[in-house]
Write a protein that holds these residues in place. Structure first.
Motif, mmCIF file in Angstrom:
data_model
loop_
_atom_site.group_PDB
_atom_site.id
_atom_site.type_symbol
_atom_site.label_atom_id
_atom_site.label_comp_id
_atom_site.label_asym_id
_atom_site.label_seq_id
_atom_site.Cartn_x
_atom_site.Cartn_y
_atom_site.Cartn_z
ATOM 1 N N HIS A 109 46.608 -13.823 -39.516
ATOM 2 C CA HIS A 109 47.331 -14.726 -38.578
ATOM 3 C C HIS A 109 48.736 -14.428 -39.171
ATOM 4 O O HIS A 109 49.011 -14.614 -40.507
ATOM 5 N N PRO A 110 49.734 -14.719 -38.384
ATOM 6 C CA PRO A 110 51.232 -14.059 -38.476
ATOM 7 C C PRO A 110 51.992 -15.321 -39.294
ATOM 8 O O PRO A 110 52.926 -15.168 -39.874
ATOM 9 N N GLY A 111 51.341 -16.512 -39.426
ATOM 10 C CA GLY A 111 52.114 -17.565 -40.162
ATOM 11 C C GLY A 111 51.298 -18.175 -41.287
ATOM 12 O O GLY A 111 51.755 -18.886 -42.045
ATOM 13 N N ARG A 112 50.229 -17.295 -41.951
ATOM 14 C CA ARG A 112 49.786 -17.569 -43.222
ATOM 15 C C ARG A 112 49.643 -16.418 -44.070
ATOM 16 O O ARG A 112 49.601 -15.351 -43.512
ATOM 17 N N THR A 113 49.499 -16.996 -45.018
ATOM 18 C CA THR A 113 49.398 -15.665 -46.362
ATOM 19 C C THR A 113 47.652 -15.442 -46.372
ATOM 20 O O THR A 113 46.934 -16.418 -46.326
ATOM 21 N N THR A 114 47.581 -14.182 -46.541
ATOM 22 C CA THR A 114 45.933 -13.852 -46.925
ATOM 23 C C THR A 114 45.797 -12.933 -48.069
ATOM 24 O O THR A 114 46.645 -12.649 -48.503
ATOM 25 N N GLY A 115 44.526 -12.867 -48.395
ATOM 26 C CA GLY A 115 44.306 -12.295 -49.495
ATOM 27 C C GLY A 115 44.234 -10.701 -49.264
ATOM 28 O O GLY A 115 44.012 -10.070 -50.514
ATOM 29 N N GLY A 116 44.215 -10.191 -48.204
ATOM 30 C CA GLY A 116 43.853 -8.971 -48.010
ATOM 31 C C GLY A 116 44.937 -8.332 -47.111
ATOM 32 O O GLY A 116 46.183 -8.255 -47.497
ATOM 33 N N VAL A 117 44.647 -7.961 -45.818
ATOM 34 C CA VAL A 117 45.646 -7.371 -44.747
ATOM 35 C C VAL A 117 46.820 -8.561 -44.835
ATOM 36 O O VAL A 117 46.572 -9.575 -44.756
ATOM 37 N N ARG A 118 47.978 -7.692 -44.566
ATOM 38 C CA ARG A 118 49.048 -8.932 -44.556
ATOM 39 C C ARG A 118 50.325 -8.290 -43.741
ATOM 40 O O ARG A 118 50.645 -6.850 -43.605
ATOM 41 N N TRP A 119 51.004 -9.008 -43.281
ATOM 42 C CA TRP A 119 52.268 -8.529 -42.390
ATOM 43 C C TRP A 119 53.612 -8.129 -43.549
ATOM 44 O O TRP A 119 53.958 -9.012 -44.263
ATOM 45 N N LEU A 120 53.915 -7.262 -43.469
ATOM 46 C CA LEU A 120 55.326 -6.614 -43.980
ATOM 47 C C LEU A 120 56.420 -7.159 -42.983
ATOM 48 O O LEU A 120 57.223 -7.581 -43.513
ATOM 49 N N VAL A 121 56.305 -6.829 -41.677
ATOM 50 C CA VAL A 121 56.950 -7.334 -40.700
ATOM 51 C C VAL A 121 55.989 -7.915 -39.677
ATOM 52 O O VAL A 121 55.229 -7.286 -38.964
#
Length: 161
Positions: A109-121
């Motif tokens: 989800h682009p608006g949340r922090t996750t424990g795995g895959v994450r957005w750098l941009v």
């Protein structure tokens, strides 16, 4: 990311899902905060090893104001650059994997922090993607700087000066 920016990004991302409501539901209820989305509709993903991907993103960030969406896996071993659909099928490059038509990507989800895959941009909802030509040039620049850091192998260290 602001609430309205995240909402726009969510709408842009779920627009490729076979069932956008199911995708939203998955993001809301999946404890990992991820959903599977099909590549090859609005975007493909070029996946670089982390040791090349991070310096490539650094170069991209110097060249363009907003490079387009970029993901990192949980251990930063790989970075995924979102490029225009069709790019993966045409890309030729050693060590670069392409996810295009017929493949699925784990997307947080682009608006949340996750424990795995994450957005750098994170995506901003505008549809801006990484320009493949600029990405290729950034990769060359990053690779050249990596070779420079390791000595490049151009000279032998035989102990003489």
């Amino acid at each position: 990311m602001t609430g309205s920016g995240a909402k726009s990004a969510v709408e842009w991302l779920v627009s490729v899902a076979p069932d956008p409501d199911a995708c939203r539901w998955e993001w809301e209820r999946n404890p990992l905060g991820v959903a599977l989305l099909p590549a090859g509709r609005l975007w493909d993903v070029l996946i670089l090893p982390g040791d090349l991907g991070h310096p490539t993103l650094d170069v991209l960030s110097l060249v363009v104001d907003r490079p387009g969406p970029v993901l990192a896996d949980s251990g930063d071993a790989r970075l995924g650059f979102f490029v225009p659909a069709g790019t993966a099928a045409r890309w030729v490059g050693t060590g670069v994997r392409g996810a295009g038509q017929g493949t699925w990507i784990v997307v947080p989800h682009p608006g949340r922090t996750t424990g795995g895959v994450r957005w750098l941009v994170p995506p901003d909802g505008s549809g801006i993607l990484v320009d493949p030509a600029v990405l290729e040039l950034a990769m060359h620049e990053a690779a050249a700087s990596l070779v420079g850091e390791t000595g490049g192998g151009d000279t032998a260290d035989d102990g003489t000066e």
